[in-house]
Design an enzyme around this catalytic site. Structure first.
Site, PDB file in Angstrom:
ATOM      1  N   GLY A   1      -0.061 -90.957 -35.192  1.00 37.51           N
ATOM      2  CA  GLY A   1       0.691 -89.828 -34.639  1.00 37.51           C
ATOM      3  C   GLY A   1       1.863 -90.303 -33.798  1.00 37.51           C
ATOM      4  CD  GLN A   2       5.504 -86.540 -31.346  1.00 41.61           C
ATOM      5  OE1 GLN A   2       6.634 -86.908 -31.053  1.00 41.61           O
ATOM      6  NE2 GLN A   2       4.831 -85.607 -30.705  1.00 41.61           N
TER       7      GLN A   2
ATOM      8  N   GLY B   1       0.915 -92.394 -30.673  1.00 43.10           N
ATOM      9  CA  GLY B   1       0.424 -93.675 -31.189  1.00 43.10           C
ATOM     10  C   GLY B   1       1.573 -94.594 -31.564  1.00 43.10           C
TER      11      GLY B   1
ATOM     12  CB  ALA C   1      -6.386 -85.910 -27.569  1.00 45.19           C
TER      13      ALA C   1
ATOM     14  CG  ASP D   1       0.576 -84.036 -15.644  1.00 45.77           C
ATOM     15  OD1 ASP D   1       1.251 -83.285 -16.341  1.00 45.77           O
ATOM     16  OD2 ASP D   1      -0.545 -84.475 -15.998  1.00 45.77           O
TER      17      ASP D   1
ATOM     18  NE  ARG E   1       5.813 -84.535 -18.166  1.00 40.58           N
ATOM     19  CZ  ARG E   1       4.996 -83.966 -19.048  1.00 40.58           C
ATOM     20  NH1 ARG E   1       3.967 -83.234 -18.629  1.00 40.58           N
ATOM     21  NH2 ARG E   1       5.205 -84.123 -20.334  1.00 40.58           N
TER      22      ARG E   1
ATOM     23  CG  HIS F   1      -2.518 -82.904 -18.934  1.00 44.50           C
ATOM     24  ND1 HIS F   1      -1.309 -83.283 -18.411  1.00 44.50           N
ATOM     25  CD2 HIS F   1      -2.289 -82.683 -20.256  1.00 44.50           C
ATOM     26  CE1 HIS F   1      -0.396 -83.304 -19.361  1.00 44.50           C
ATOM     27  NE2 HIS F   1      -0.964 -82.941 -20.502  1.00 44.50           N
TER      28      HIS F   1
HETATM   29  N1  LIG Z   1      -2.474 -85.968 -21.336  1.00 45.36           N
HETATM   30  C1  LIG Z   1      -1.171 -85.990 -21.524  1.00 45.36           C
HETATM   31  O1  LIG Z   1      -0.401 -86.266 -20.593  1.00 45.36           O
HETATM   32  C2  LIG Z   1      -0.582 -85.686 -22.876  1.00 45.36           C
HETATM   33  C3  LIG Z   1       0.802 -85.783 -23.065  1.00 45.36           C
HETATM   34  C4  LIG Z   1       1.338 -85.542 -24.320  1.00 45.36           C
HETATM   35  C5  LIG Z   1       0.506 -85.196 -25.384  1.00 45.36           C
HETATM   36  N2  LIG Z   1      -0.829 -85.084 -25.155  1.00 45.36           N
HETATM   37  C6  LIG Z   1      -1.751 -84.765 -26.248  1.00 45.36           C
HETATM   38  O2  LIG Z   1      -1.985 -85.959 -26.992  1.00 45.36           O
HETATM   39  C7  LIG Z   1      -2.408 -85.617 -28.305  1.00 45.36           C
HETATM   40  C8  LIG Z   1      -1.633 -86.416 -29.337  1.00 45.36           C
HETATM   41  O3  LIG Z   1      -0.279 -86.058 -29.305  1.00 45.36           O
HETATM   42  P1  LIG Z   1       0.695 -86.526 -30.486  1.00 45.36           P
HETATM   43  O4  LIG Z   1       2.015 -85.952 -30.148  1.00 45.36           O
HETATM   44  O5  LIG Z   1       0.567 -87.979 -30.727  1.00 45.36           O
HETATM   45  O6  LIG Z   1       0.064 -85.701 -31.697  1.00 45.36           O
HETATM   46  P2  LIG Z   1       0.177 -86.011 -33.254  1.00 45.36           P
HETATM   47  O7  LIG Z   1      -0.293 -84.767 -33.935  1.00 45.36           O
HETATM   48  O8  LIG Z   1       1.508 -86.599 -33.576  1.00 45.36           O
HETATM   49  O9  LIG Z   1      -0.903 -87.168 -33.452  1.00 45.36           O
HETATM   50  C9  LIG Z   1      -2.284 -86.936 -33.387  1.00 45.36           C
HETATM   51  C10 LIG Z   1      -2.945 -87.887 -34.367  1.00 45.36           C
HETATM   52  O10 LIG Z   1      -4.351 -87.726 -34.210  1.00 45.36           O
HETATM   53  C11 LIG Z   1      -4.901 -87.844 -35.501  1.00 45.36           C
HETATM   54  N3  LIG Z   1      -6.277 -87.314 -35.500  1.00 45.36           N
HETATM   55  C12 LIG Z   1      -6.697 -86.034 -35.690  1.00 45.36           C
HETATM   56  N4  LIG Z   1      -8.042 -85.997 -35.646  1.00 45.36           N
HETATM   57  C13 LIG Z   1      -8.465 -87.257 -35.427  1.00 45.36           C
HETATM   58  C14 LIG Z   1      -9.743 -87.849 -35.315  1.00 45.36           C
HETATM   59  N5  LIG Z   1     -10.863 -87.118 -35.438  1.00 45.36           N
HETATM   60  N6  LIG Z   1      -9.821 -89.169 -35.100  1.00 45.36           N
HETATM   61  C15 LIG Z   1      -8.705 -89.927 -35.014  1.00 45.36           C
HETATM   62  N7  LIG Z   1      -7.471 -89.428 -35.126  1.00 45.36           N
HETATM   63  C16 LIG Z   1      -7.359 -88.104 -35.332  1.00 45.36           C
HETATM   64  C17 LIG Z   1      -3.923 -87.089 -36.401  1.00 45.36           C
HETATM   65  O11 LIG Z   1      -4.092 -87.412 -37.745  1.00 45.36           O
HETATM   66  C18 LIG Z   1      -2.604 -87.572 -35.824  1.00 45.36           C
HETATM   67  O12 LIG Z   1      -2.160 -88.754 -36.465  1.00 45.36           O
HETATM   68  C19 LIG Z   1      -2.237 -84.107 -28.418  1.00 45.36           C
HETATM   69  O13 LIG Z   1      -3.494 -83.506 -28.191  1.00 45.36           O
HETATM   70  C20 LIG Z   1      -1.267 -83.782 -27.287  1.00 45.36           C
HETATM   71  O14 LIG Z   1      -1.391 -82.446 -26.867  1.00 45.36           O
HETATM   72  C21 LIG Z   1      -1.372 -85.324 -23.943  1.00 45.36           C
HETATM   73  O1  LIG Z   2       0.989 -81.445 -25.909  1.00 42.17           O
HETATM   74  C1  LIG Z   2       1.148 -80.632 -24.970  1.00 42.17           C
HETATM   75  O2  LIG Z   2       0.649 -79.480 -24.980  1.00 42.17           O
HETATM   76  C2  LIG Z   2       1.984 -81.034 -23.782  1.00 42.17           C
HETATM   77  C3  LIG Z   2       1.566 -82.344 -23.222  1.00 42.17           C
HETATM   78  O3  LIG Z   2       0.264 -82.315 -22.739  1.00 42.17           O
HETATM   79  C4  LIG Z   2       2.510 -82.769 -22.109  1.00 42.17           C
HETATM   80  O4  LIG Z   2       2.159 -82.646 -20.931  1.00 42.17           O
HETATM   81  O5  LIG Z   2       3.623 -83.196 -22.426  1.00 42.17           O
END
Ligand SMILES: NC(=O)c1ccc[n+]([C@@H]2O[C@H](COP(=O)([O-])OP(=O)(O)OC[C@H]3O[C@@H](n4cnc5c(N)ncnc54)[C@H](O)[C@@H]3O)[C@@H](O)[C@H]2O)c1
Ligand SMILES: O=C(O)C[C@H](O)C(=O)O
Length: 364
Positions: free
Chosen positions: A47-48, A50, A163, A192, A195, A220
């Site tokens: 994913g992004q 990653g 996630a 956060d 930020r 979060h």
């Molecule tokens: N905590 C934070 O500060 C924060 C910040 C940004 C994003 N996020 C969260 O992080 C997560 C990932 O964001 P992203 O932009 O990389 O999303 P994305 O959709 O680009 O990537 C997620 C990846 O997870 C994979 N995936 C799905 N189910 C899976 C499983 N069971 N096992 C392993 N891999 C699996 C998908 O195939 C995908 O490649 C999202 O839930 C997003 O909301 C959290």
């Molecule tokens: O993926 C989201 O919902 C937002 C993400 O958690 C972020 O804080 O950027």
């Protein structure tokens, strides 16, 4: 005659010093053996986040410039080809610290002997989906991955859940992996925290490194409470409170808080994707400080299990100010909490209690 004797003596001393120096260097080369590689799991690696995170880890941003790493990359079957591509790129980048890459869709293989697990994989919210649907998908994933980690990771594995819903995914992981010490399961609120530092630095036109000790309390999510009551700025006249320098309580109590709370949504609106490079960088900051320690006099925010500190329900995964030393975090104690803060800290705790109930109802 005397001069010649002096010259001879000086020559002997010089030879002795040079010999000694060679011996010390020779012995040092034996002592200076390379560190054992640390195995880091990244789930959702195709994913992004990653894609931004794995090169940072392979470059030493997470664990230090002298720490070799082995990367375990996990994703699901539909992303298997993309994951293969990430592995190919990691090899092509010829990172000097990278000692191996395992790219797999098998959770057992991915979790095998990992020392650090960064859990980014999850199901993103899609158009028309209810919060409960997203929660339901993700808590099932985290319940299953809890077992894989519990059975196959190193016994002292440190876990960071990224996630969303990050706190509740971490809570489910903690509850379904009872043999992993609860101190080893955390979630990401460092983004956060960073930020909040960024907003203060922009407001005051100071370097972000000179701002410290903001706090993110709670979830979060948009109920998180970014608190600057104990934050300071390093100036040429010493440490000054952020409140004194900003001199605008109205901004600090309204716009500043909502900007940090809504920053994730603002980035999604601008990029059409959620934050990735800042999330990856924050994940590195989180693990680096946890493993290598926080600088003296500085705390950071981490989502950790609550031991009841500051009146927060024990067992919740709640973001607190923490310091880290020798691989262990501790919640900063004794900070004065005013009525404004108390209300906001309780509101975000209440949301986490509701998320926990919802998560369990999804698992039934
Ligand atoms: N905590 C934070 O500060 C924060 C910040 C940004 C994003 N996020 C969260 O992080 C997560 C990932 O964001 P992203 O932009 O990389 O999303 P994305 O959709 O680009 O990537 C997620 C990846 O997870 C994979 N995936 C799905 N189910 C899976 C499983 N069971 N096992 C392993 N891999 C699996 C998908 O195939 C995908 O490649 C999202 O839930 C997003 O909301 C959290
Ligand atoms: O993926 C989201 O919902 C937002 C993400 O958690 C972020 O804080 O950027």
């Amino acid at each position: 005659m005397e001069h010649i004797e002096l010259l001879q003596k000086s020559l002997v001393v010089l030879i002795c010093v040079s010999l000694l120096w060679r011996i010390v260097r020779y012995m040092w080369s034996f002592l200076n053996v390379e560190k054992e590689p640390v195995t880091v799991l990244v789930t959702g690696a195709a994913g992004q986040i990653g894609y931004a995170l794995v090169p940072m880890i392979a470059r030493g941003v997470m664990l230090g410039p002298d720490q070799p790493v082995i990367l375990h990359l996990l994703d699901i079957e539909p992303a298997a080809e993309a994951l293969k591509g990430v592995k190919m790129e990691l090899i092509d980048a010829a990172f000097p610290l990278l000692r191996g890459v395992v790219a797999t869709t098998d959770a057992v293989e991915a979790c095998k002997d990992v020392n650090i697990a960064v859990m980014v994989g999850g199901f993103p919210r899609k158009e028309g989906m209810e919060r409960k649907d997203v929660m339901s998908r993700n808590v099932s994933i985290y319940k299953a991955q809890a077992s894989a980690l519990e059975q196959h990771a190193a016994s002292d594995c440190k876990v960071l859940v990224v996630a969303n819903p990050a706190n509740t995914n971490a809570l489910i992981l903690k509850e379904f992996a009872p043999s992993i010490p609860e101190k080893n399961i955390t979630c990401l609120t460092r983004l956060d925290h960073n930020r909040a530092l960024g907003q203060i630095s922009e407001k005051l036109f100071v370097h972000v490194v000179d701002v410290k000790n903001v706090i993110i309390w709670g979830n979060h999510s948009s109920t998180q409470y970014p608190d600057v009551n104990h934050a300071t700025v390093t100036t040429c006249d010493g440490q000054k409170p952020v409140r004194e320098l900003v001199a605008d309580d109205n901004w600090l109590n309204t716009e500043f808080i909502t900007t940090v709370q809504q920053r994730g949504a603002a980035i999604i609106k601008a990029r059409k994707f959620s934050s990735a490079l800042s999330a990856a960088s924050a994940a590195c900051d989180h693990i680096r400080d946890w493993v290598l320690g926080t600088p003296k006099g500085t705390w950071v925010s981490m989502g950790v299990y609550s031991d009841g500190s500051y009146g927060i329900q024990p067992g919740l995964i709640y973001s607190f100010p923490v310091t880290c030393e020798k691989g262990e975090w501790s919640i900063v104690q004794g900070l004065k909490i005013d009525t404004f803060s108390r209300e906001k800290m309780d509101k975000t705790a209440q949301e986490l209690i509701e998320e926990k109930t919802l998560a369990y109802s999804c698992l039934n």
